[in-house]
Design a protein around this motif. Structure first.
Motif, PDB file in Angstrom:
ATOM      1  N   LEU A  92       0.819  -1.216   0.000  1.00  0.00           N
ATOM      2  CA  LEU A  92       0.000   0.000   0.000  1.00  0.00           C
ATOM      3  C   LEU A  92       0.856   1.271   0.000  1.00  0.00           C
ATOM      4  O   LEU A  92       0.443   2.296  -0.538  1.00  0.00           O
ATOM      5  N   ASN A  93       2.048   1.179   0.593  1.00  0.00           N
ATOM      6  CA  ASN A  93       2.948   2.336   0.644  1.00  0.00           C
ATOM      7  C   ASN A  93       3.892   2.411  -0.559  1.00  0.00           C
ATOM      8  O   ASN A  93       4.777   3.259  -0.606  1.00  0.00           O
ATOM      9  N   GLY A  94       3.712   1.499  -1.529  1.00  0.00           N
ATOM     10  CA  GLY A  94       4.518   1.533  -2.750  1.00  0.00           C
ATOM     11  C   GLY A  94       5.940   1.028  -2.582  1.00  0.00           C
ATOM     12  O   GLY A  94       6.791   1.273  -3.428  1.00  0.00           O
ATOM     13  N   LEU A  95       6.210   0.278  -1.517  1.00  0.00           N
ATOM     14  CA  LEU A  95       7.555  -0.237  -1.275  1.00  0.00           C
ATOM     15  C   LEU A  95       7.774  -1.615  -1.880  1.00  0.00           C
ATOM     16  O   LEU A  95       8.923  -2.012  -2.120  1.00  0.00           O
ATOM     17  N   VAL A  96       6.703  -2.360  -2.106  1.00  0.00           N
ATOM     18  CA  VAL A  96       6.763  -3.728  -2.623  1.00  0.00           C
ATOM     19  C   VAL A  96       5.653  -3.882  -3.659  1.00  0.00           C
ATOM     20  O   VAL A  96       4.541  -3.394  -3.450  1.00  0.00           O
ATOM     21  N   THR A  97       5.956  -4.562  -4.763  1.00  0.00           N
ATOM     22  CA  THR A  97       4.926  -4.810  -5.774  1.00  0.00           C
ATOM     23  C   THR A  97       4.068  -6.006  -5.367  1.00  0.00           C
ATOM     24  O   THR A  97       4.466  -6.813  -4.517  1.00  0.00           O
ATOM     25  N   LEU A  98       2.914  -6.141  -5.995  1.00  0.00           N
ATOM     26  CA  LEU A  98       2.049  -7.299  -5.747  1.00  0.00           C
ATOM     27  C   LEU A  98       2.784  -8.600  -6.060  1.00  0.00           C
ATOM     28  O   LEU A  98       2.693  -9.565  -5.309  1.00  0.00           O
ATOM     29  N   GLU A  99       3.512  -8.622  -7.156  1.00  0.00           N
ATOM     30  CA  GLU A  99       4.252  -9.823  -7.562  1.00  0.00           C
ATOM     31  C   GLU A  99       5.337 -10.165  -6.549  1.00  0.00           C
ATOM     32  O   GLU A  99       5.514 -11.320  -6.183  1.00  0.00           O
TER      33      GLU A  99
END
Length: 140
Positions: A92-99
């Protein structure tokens, strides 16, 4: 890790690059994965992109871009032991992608709305444990 790009606005410049962790990744602790290695790139994202050594002197010209990309720390503990809620926060904070959440942490996140898929996460992590166990048995 962090990335910082600097464009040269003078006709010429000299860069004395003194970086670390370009050859060896930061180590992980207690079963954690190694972090990513650092890199210094001249004119990144162009046809003239070139990796620079972590130690060296470079002569640059007008509009050259230097990109310093620092190493990322190694993990502490196996990534599949990380709280799924913490991984969701990272997404949610843009630090990790869904994949990356799925492959590195075994966490499945449903979209629309973005939320933790607890059943799929349990199944993904269990399948990874079974596969790891089979790999260990085959190695013996």
């Amino acid at each position: 890790a962090m990335r910082k790009d600097v464009r040269i606005l003078a006709d010429e410049a000299t860069l004395y690059n003194l970086g670390d962790r370009h050859k060896f990744s930061p180590y992980g602790l207690s079963g954690g994965c190694a972090g990513i290695r650092a890199k210094t790139i001249l004119n990144p994202d162009t046809a003239h992109e070139r990796a620079l050594s972590s130690k060296g002197t470079y002569h640059l010209k007008l509009n050259d871009v230097i990109s310093w990309q620092t190493s990322g720390a190694g993990g502490n503990g196996h990534s599949f032991e990380r709280s799924p809620a913490a991984v969701l926060d990272d997404v949610l904070n843009g630090l990790v992608t869904l994949e990356h959440a799925r492959t590195a942490y075994g966490v499945v996140i449903a979209t629309d709305p973005m939320r933790l898929d607890e059943a799929a996460t349990r199944k993904t992590r269990e399948c990874a444990r079974i596969a790891a166990g089979a790999t260990e048995r085959e190695a013996r």
